[in-house]
Design a protein around this motif. Structure first.
Motif, PDB file in Angstrom:
ATOM      1  N   ALA A 163      -0.090  14.445   3.924  1.00 36.37           N
ATOM      2  CA  ALA A 163      -0.657  14.477   2.571  1.00 36.37           C
ATOM      3  C   ALA A 163      -0.131  13.318   1.729  1.00 36.37           C
ATOM      4  CB  ALA A 163      -0.337  15.807   1.897  1.00 36.37           C
ATOM      5  N   ALA A 164       1.165  13.018   1.843  1.00 37.70           N
ATOM      6  CA  ALA A 164       1.747  11.916   1.081  1.00 37.70           C
ATOM      7  C   ALA A 164       1.185  10.576   1.536  1.00 37.70           C
ATOM      8  CB  ALA A 164       3.267  11.933   1.222  1.00 37.70           C
ATOM      9  N   LEU A 165       0.962  10.436   2.836  1.00 35.81           N
ATOM     10  CA  LEU A 165       0.410   9.189   3.371  1.00 35.81           C
ATOM     11  C   LEU A 165      -1.022   8.954   2.892  1.00 35.81           C
ATOM     12  CD1 LEU A 165       0.852   6.786   5.374  1.00 35.81           C
ATOM     13  CD2 LEU A 165      -0.189   8.258   7.126  1.00 35.81           C
ATOM     14  N   LEU A 166      -1.805  10.028   2.794  1.00 39.56           N
ATOM     15  CA  LEU A 166      -3.233   9.904   2.490  1.00 39.56           C
ATOM     16  C   LEU A 166      -3.591  10.290   1.057  1.00 39.56           C
ATOM     17  CD1 LEU A 166      -4.699  11.403   5.788  1.00 39.56           C
ATOM     18  CD2 LEU A 166      -4.464   8.998   5.178  1.00 39.56           C
ATOM     19  N   LYS A 167      -2.587  10.533   0.221  1.00 40.64           N
ATOM     20  CA  LYS A 167      -2.851  11.056  -1.126  1.00 40.64           C
ATOM     21  C   LYS A 167      -3.720  10.134  -1.974  1.00 40.64           C
ATOM     22  CE  LYS A 167       1.471   9.184  -2.971  1.00 40.64           C
ATOM     23  NZ  LYS A 167       0.834   8.070  -3.694  1.00 40.64           N
ATOM     24  N   ASP A 168      -3.685   8.823  -1.716  1.00 38.84           N
ATOM     25  CA  ASP A 168      -4.459   7.888  -2.532  1.00 38.84           C
ATOM     26  C   ASP A 168      -5.677   7.343  -1.793  1.00 38.84           C
ATOM     27  OD1 ASP A 168      -2.842   8.078  -4.818  1.00 38.84           O
ATOM     28  OD2 ASP A 168      -1.408   6.638  -4.018  1.00 38.84           O
ATOM     29  N   ILE A 169      -6.188   8.096  -0.822  1.00 36.49           N
ATOM     30  CA  ILE A 169      -7.361   7.641  -0.077  1.00 36.49           C
ATOM     31  C   ILE A 169      -8.568   7.475  -1.010  1.00 36.49           C
ATOM     32  CG2 ILE A 169      -8.287   9.921   0.575  1.00 36.49           C
ATOM     33  CD1 ILE A 169      -7.859   6.994   3.002  1.00 36.49           C
TER      34      ILE A 169
ATOM     35  N   GLY B 148      -8.998  -3.641  -8.296  1.00 35.43           N
ATOM     36  CA  GLY B 148      -9.280  -2.834  -9.484  1.00 35.43           C
ATOM     37  C   GLY B 148      -8.064  -2.052  -9.952  1.00 35.43           C
ATOM     38  N   TYR B 149      -7.218  -1.696  -9.006  1.00 33.08           N
ATOM     39  CA  TYR B 149      -5.982  -0.959  -9.316  1.00 33.08           C
ATOM     40  C   TYR B 149      -4.766  -1.876  -9.372  1.00 33.08           C
ATOM     41  CZ  TYR B 149      -8.330   3.551  -8.696  1.00 33.08           C
ATOM     42  OH  TYR B 149      -9.157   4.648  -8.828  1.00 33.08           O
ATOM     43  N   GLY B 150      -5.001  -3.193  -9.306  1.00 30.80           N
ATOM     44  CA  GLY B 150      -3.893  -4.141  -9.389  1.00 30.80           C
ATOM     45  C   GLY B 150      -3.026  -4.172  -8.148  1.00 30.80           C
ATOM     46  N   LEU B 151      -3.613  -3.839  -7.005  1.00 33.72           N
ATOM     47  CA  LEU B 151      -2.851  -3.789  -5.756  1.00 33.72           C
ATOM     48  C   LEU B 151      -3.201  -4.968  -4.859  1.00 33.72           C
ATOM     49  CD1 LEU B 151      -3.360   0.020  -4.998  1.00 33.72           C
ATOM     50  CD2 LEU B 151      -1.231  -1.048  -5.743  1.00 33.72           C
ATOM     51  N   SER B 152      -2.201  -5.716  -4.453  1.00 33.96           N
ATOM     52  CA  SER B 152      -2.414  -6.813  -3.519  1.00 33.96           C
ATOM     53  C   SER B 152      -2.560  -6.259  -2.110  1.00 33.96           C
ATOM     54  CB  SER B 152      -1.240  -7.799  -3.583  1.00 33.96           C
ATOM     55  OG  SER B 152      -0.028  -7.129  -3.273  1.00 33.96           O
ATOM     56  N   ARG B 153      -2.952  -7.107  -1.174  1.00 33.99           N
ATOM     57  CA  ARG B 153      -3.140  -6.670   0.207  1.00 33.99           C
ATOM     58  C   ARG B 153      -1.847  -6.062   0.758  1.00 33.99           C
ATOM     59  NH1 ARG B 153      -6.124  -6.872   4.700  1.00 33.99           N
ATOM     60  NH2 ARG B 153      -5.079  -7.216   6.689  1.00 33.99           N
ATOM     61  N   GLY B 154      -1.949  -4.872   1.306  1.00 34.85           N
ATOM     62  CA  GLY B 154      -0.804  -4.212   1.923  1.00 34.85           C
ATOM     63  C   GLY B 154       0.023  -3.370   0.965  1.00 34.85           C
ATOM     64  N   GLN B 155      -0.208  -3.499  -0.341  1.00 37.68           N
ATOM     65  CA  GLN B 155       0.633  -2.789  -1.311  1.00 37.68           C
ATOM     66  C   GLN B 155       0.381  -1.280  -1.280  1.00 37.68           C
ATOM     67  OE1 GLN B 155       0.483  -4.495  -5.247  1.00 37.68           O
ATOM     68  NE2 GLN B 155       2.224  -3.301  -5.984  1.00 37.68           N
ATOM     69  N   LEU B 156      -0.884  -0.867  -1.188  1.00 45.64           N
ATOM     70  CA  LEU B 156      -1.184   0.561  -1.097  1.00 45.64           C
ATOM     71  C   LEU B 156      -0.602   1.134   0.189  1.00 45.64           C
ATOM     72  CD1 LEU B 156      -2.618   3.053  -2.248  1.00 45.64           C
ATOM     73  CD2 LEU B 156      -4.665   2.376  -0.980  1.00 45.64           C
ATOM     74  N   TRP B 157      -0.677   0.374   1.260  1.00 47.67           N
ATOM     75  CA  TRP B 157      -0.122   0.781   2.554  1.00 47.67           C
ATOM     76  C   TRP B 157       1.379   1.021   2.433  1.00 47.67           C
ATOM     77  CZ3 TRP B 157      -0.206   3.055   6.819  1.00 47.67           C
ATOM     78  CH2 TRP B 157       0.405   2.618   7.994  1.00 47.67           C
ATOM     79  N   LYS B 158       2.085   0.089   1.832  1.00 48.93           N
ATOM     80  CA  LYS B 158       3.543   0.222   1.718  1.00 48.93           C
ATOM     81  C   LYS B 158       3.936   1.397   0.828  1.00 48.93           C
ATOM     82  CE  LYS B 158       5.292  -4.392   2.811  1.00 48.93           C
ATOM     83  NZ  LYS B 158       6.134  -5.524   2.333  1.00 48.93           N
ATOM     84  N   GLN B 159       3.268   1.550  -0.311  1.00 51.97           N
ATOM     85  CA  GLN B 159       3.680   2.643  -1.196  1.00 51.97           C
ATOM     86  C   GLN B 159       3.261   3.999  -0.616  1.00 51.97           C
ATOM     87  OE1 GLN B 159       1.862   1.264  -4.934  1.00 51.97           O
ATOM     88  NE2 GLN B 159       0.422   2.985  -4.891  1.00 51.97           N
ATOM     89  N   SER B 160       2.203   4.029   0.177  1.00 52.06           N
ATOM     90  CA  SER B 160       1.793   5.272   0.828  1.00 52.06           C
ATOM     91  C   SER B 160       2.793   5.678   1.907  1.00 52.06           C
ATOM     92  CB  SER B 160       0.399   5.118   1.445  1.00 52.06           C
ATOM     93  OG  SER B 160      -0.577   4.882   0.455  1.00 52.06           O
ATOM     94  N   VAL B 161       3.206   4.709   2.731  1.00 48.95           N
ATOM     95  CA  VAL B 161       4.173   5.004   3.792  1.00 48.95           C
ATOM     96  C   VAL B 161       5.520   5.395   3.191  1.00 48.95           C
ATOM     97  CG1 VAL B 161       5.454   4.039   5.744  1.00 48.95           C
ATOM     98  CG2 VAL B 161       3.020   3.564   5.499  1.00 48.95           C
ATOM     99  N   ALA B 162       5.942   4.671   2.156  1.00 47.76           N
ATOM    100  CA  ALA B 162       7.215   5.008   1.503  1.00 47.76           C
ATOM    101  C   ALA B 162       7.176   6.432   0.980  1.00 47.76           C
ATOM    102  CB  ALA B 162       7.491   4.030   0.357  1.00 47.76           C
TER     103      ALA B 162
END
Length: 282
Positions: free
Chosen positions: A138-144, A101-115
């Motif tokens: 907070a930065a890691l979990l901001k898009d939970i 729904g947000y246009g994110l492929s598998r692992g993409q939210l994980w990578k941008q959260s960690v970055a």
């Protein structure tokens, strides 16, 4: 319009951060805490111990001596890095799924959260390292909140994109217009439901500075800046790239220059391959 109560109920399917991580984060605030107190917490958590030792012995750290115990990991990595590694491992499964729904492929939210977490941590080093662990978390979990709202986004993508393109709204404003709630606010409520500190929940909830006062709370300012840096350098997916309305004033508040920002990003990109290699282990 979406009901907050219903979304919180839906968030219960997400595996919460283990209680031991909360305890570790509390201990990380005490510079005098004995190593034995840390090791006693982790010692009887086999999954956490296994993940920690696996990461500590990876090529990313390159220790000549094998890390054979939690005690060794704390001594060689330092308490705050151990807390970061334990937190990263505990939310890996949750953040790795795709959010179409947000246009994110598998692992993409994980990578941008960690970055974002690593960049926010580097920002904290420059201004106030005492809250580094709060800023990292907070930065890691901001898009939970994205994980919960994704299924609703799938049927509303056209409306969201139209609000962003035609009305020139950023993602959070578009979500509020279409759903009556946004993923950042929801994330803060989920954090409270998981019994995170009020500071941490407030930072997650306010990281887009939609309702920002002046000056912004320091932790929130750091996460906002790190998120903006991820968007400006192409780390974040297109839908998450905002309008950076507060970017200049946050730089001033944190006493940072563009030169400092460029240095932080340069350091991140020089380590990016090692970082993503480390993520593959988790």
């Amino acid at each position: 319009m979406l009901s907050l109560a219903q979304l919180i109920k839906e968030s219960e399917r997400i595996e919460p951060v283990p209680q031991v991580v909360h305890q570790l984060m509390d201990l990380a605030e005490d510079p005098e805490v004995p190593i034995a107190e840390i090791t006693d917490l982790i010692l009887y958590e086999p999954v956490i111990t296994a993940n920690l030792l696996k990461v500590a012995n990876s090529a990313a750290f390159g220790f000549k001596k094998k890390v054979d115990s939690v005690h060794d990991a704390v001594v060689m990595l330092g308490l705050k890095r151990v807390v970061e590694m334990v937190l990263l491992a505990s939310v890996t499964t949750t953040l790795r799924a795709h959010q179409s729904g947000y246009g994110l492929s598998r692992g993409q939210l994980w990578k941008q959260s960690v970055a974002c977490a690593l960049i926010a941590s580097a920002v904290a080093d420059r201004f106030d390292a005492s809250i580094k662990h709060i800023v990292f978390t907070a930065a890691l979990l901001k898009d939970i909140g994205v994980i919960v709202m994704d299924r609703h986004m799938r049927s509303a993508t056209v409306d969201i994109k139209q609000a962003m393109e035609v009305a020139n709204l950023d993602l959070v404003a578009a979500e509020r217009k279409v759903f009556g709630i946004d993923h950042a606010f929801l994330g803060g409520q989920i954090a409270r439901n998981w019994h995170f500190s009020d500071t941490l929940a407030t930072t997650i909830q306010g990281h887009h500075l939609t309702d920002a006062s002046d000056p912004v709370e320091t932790a929130t300012a750091m996460v906002y800046l790190a998120d903006s840096m991820c968007s400006l350098t192409g780390i974040n997916a297109a839908m998450f790239c905002g309008q950076y309305t507060h970017y200049d004033r946050i730089l001033m508040q944190l006493c940072l220059t563009e030169t400092a920002v460029n240095q932080i990003m340069s350091n991140f990109y020089s380590q990016k391959d090692s970082i993503y290699g480390l993520l593959a282990i988790l």
